[in-house]
Scaffold this active site. Structure first.
Site, PDB file in Angstrom:
ATOM      1  N   LEU A 145     -21.542 -75.981 120.490  1.00 37.50           N
ATOM      2  CA  LEU A 145     -22.635 -76.699 119.913  1.00 37.50           C
ATOM      3  C   LEU A 145     -22.575 -77.055 118.456  1.00 37.50           C
ATOM      4  O   LEU A 145     -22.203 -76.019 118.035  1.00 37.50           O
ATOM      5  CB  LEU A 145     -24.071 -76.145 120.294  1.00 37.50           C
ATOM      6  CG  LEU A 145     -24.213 -76.298 121.899  1.00 37.50           C
ATOM      7  CD1 LEU A 145     -25.701 -75.690 122.179  1.00 37.50           C
ATOM      8  CD2 LEU A 145     -24.503 -77.605 122.415  1.00 37.50           C
ATOM      9  N   ASP A 146     -22.736 -78.060 118.154  1.00 32.49           N
ATOM     10  CA  ASP A 146     -22.851 -78.273 116.480  1.00 32.49           C
ATOM     11  C   ASP A 146     -23.710 -77.123 115.989  1.00 32.49           C
ATOM     12  O   ASP A 146     -24.786 -76.760 116.494  1.00 32.49           O
ATOM     13  CB  ASP A 146     -23.492 -79.578 116.224  1.00 32.49           C
ATOM     14  CG  ASP A 146     -22.539 -80.777 116.925  1.00 32.49           C
ATOM     15  OD1 ASP A 146     -21.441 -80.608 117.127  1.00 32.49           O
ATOM     16  OD2 ASP A 146     -23.144 -81.817 117.025  1.00 32.49           O
ATOM     17  N   GLN A 147     -23.780 -76.989 114.520  1.00 35.09           N
ATOM     18  CA  GLN A 147     -24.561 -76.078 113.983  1.00 35.09           C
ATOM     19  C   GLN A 147     -25.844 -76.273 114.063  1.00 35.09           C
ATOM     20  O   GLN A 147     -26.876 -75.359 114.147  1.00 35.09           O
ATOM     21  CB  GLN A 147     -23.926 -75.751 112.336  1.00 35.09           C
ATOM     22  CG  GLN A 147     -24.441 -74.746 111.797  1.00 35.09           C
ATOM     23  CD  GLN A 147     -24.149 -74.597 110.406  1.00 35.09           C
ATOM     24  OE1 GLN A 147     -23.157 -75.063 110.105  1.00 35.09           O
ATOM     25  NE2 GLN A 147     -24.778 -73.570 109.605  1.00 35.09           N
TER      26      GLN A 147
END
Length: 281
Positions: A145-147
């Site tokens: 998952l993106d930051q």
């Protein structure tokens, strides 16, 4: 001579060599046919494996076997005393696969925004690994998952399960809720299902719907099995709906449910079994 299987819980009340789930005296080694397989090679009794996996007590598991609710490698079992190998055999209860290996665990995490999907970081940023700590040996995150993206992230020490869930050929669907700016065109769901062209190739969604609209903001649900970097954000920005907040709410059959941000839970037997079936394990 005591010939009880060493895995059985023995007692001394009925004489040496008896175990709690035996109905007859153990066979003397001299009375056994040489062609009969040795118990050690046959594995463990099915009801014992089921009980250890948390299905129920041995007596309850025996009743379930008798009722035809248990299958091994796709075949219904109705006779007591069958022996299985938990590391190899596929055991199901009411058609749902159960995990019988104690050394394999799978967890769901509600990843907070600002945490990077990595087990460690040489720049001292907050990571998923920091949150997991020493929960279980050998855990890895399944995909990323993106930051700035929050929500459901799976972690497991089952390497084959992790590989299949992340590999695009298995087409595991991921569900996202996105808060976007602007109004959603009526034909957008059709356009996204037909596919749009991004800079790194075409992308199609499995489904798209508007959940809520208020004061120039909308919440939309996007379901897709793509795994490219920033794919949901890039897709929605491409059609004029920049994302201000993104949450993954499901991976295949596993739901985020009401998990608090930063919390971790072990998957239920039903969730894990359905997940394994989804990717052919």
């Amino acid at each position: 001579m005591n010939t009880a299987n060493p895995d059985d819980e023995t007692t001394t009340a009925a004489g040496d060599g008896w175990s709690e789930d035996m109905e007859l005296a153990p066979v003397h080694p001299g009375d056994r046919d040489d062609s009969e397989p040795d118990d050690d090679r046959q594995g463990e009794r099915l009801q014992k494996v089921l009980a250890r996996a948390g299905v129920g007590s041995r007596r309850v598991c025996e009743d379930m076997i008798e009722a035809g609710r248990i299958s091994v490698n796709g075949r219904q079992v109705t006779v007591q005393g069958m022996r299985v190998d938990p590391a190899v055999d596929k055991i199901a209860v009411d058609g749902v696969r159960i995990e019988t290996r104690e050394d394999r665990v799978t967890y769901a995490m509600n990843k907070p925004p600002g945490v990077i999907t990595a087990m460690s970081d040489d720049r001292n940023r907050s990571t998923v690994g920091d949150m997991v700590g020493d929960l279980a040996k050998g855990l890895v995150h399944v995909g990323r998952l993106d930051q700035d993206t929050e929500g459901l992230l799976l972690l497991t020490n089952d390497g084959e399960l992790a590989h299949r869930l992340a590999h695009p050929s298995y087409e595991v669907r991921k569900t996202y809720l996105a808060q976007v700016s602007g109004s959603v065109p009526r034909d957008l769901a059709r356009r996204l299902r037909n596919g749009v062209e991004l800079e790194d190739g075409p992308v199609k969604v499995d489904s798209f719907r508007v959940v809520d609209t208020h004061a120039g903001q909308s919440v939309v649900e996007v379901v897709l099995h793509e795994g490219r970097k920033h794919i949901v954000r890039r897709l929605l920005a491409h059609v004029g709906l920049p994302v201000s907040r993104l949450t993954r709410t499901a991976v295949g059959p596993v739901q985020l449910q009401r998990m608090r941000s930063g919390s971790i839970r072990r998957l239920s037997k039903e969730e894990l079994g359905t997940l394994q079936e989804l990717v052919g394990l």
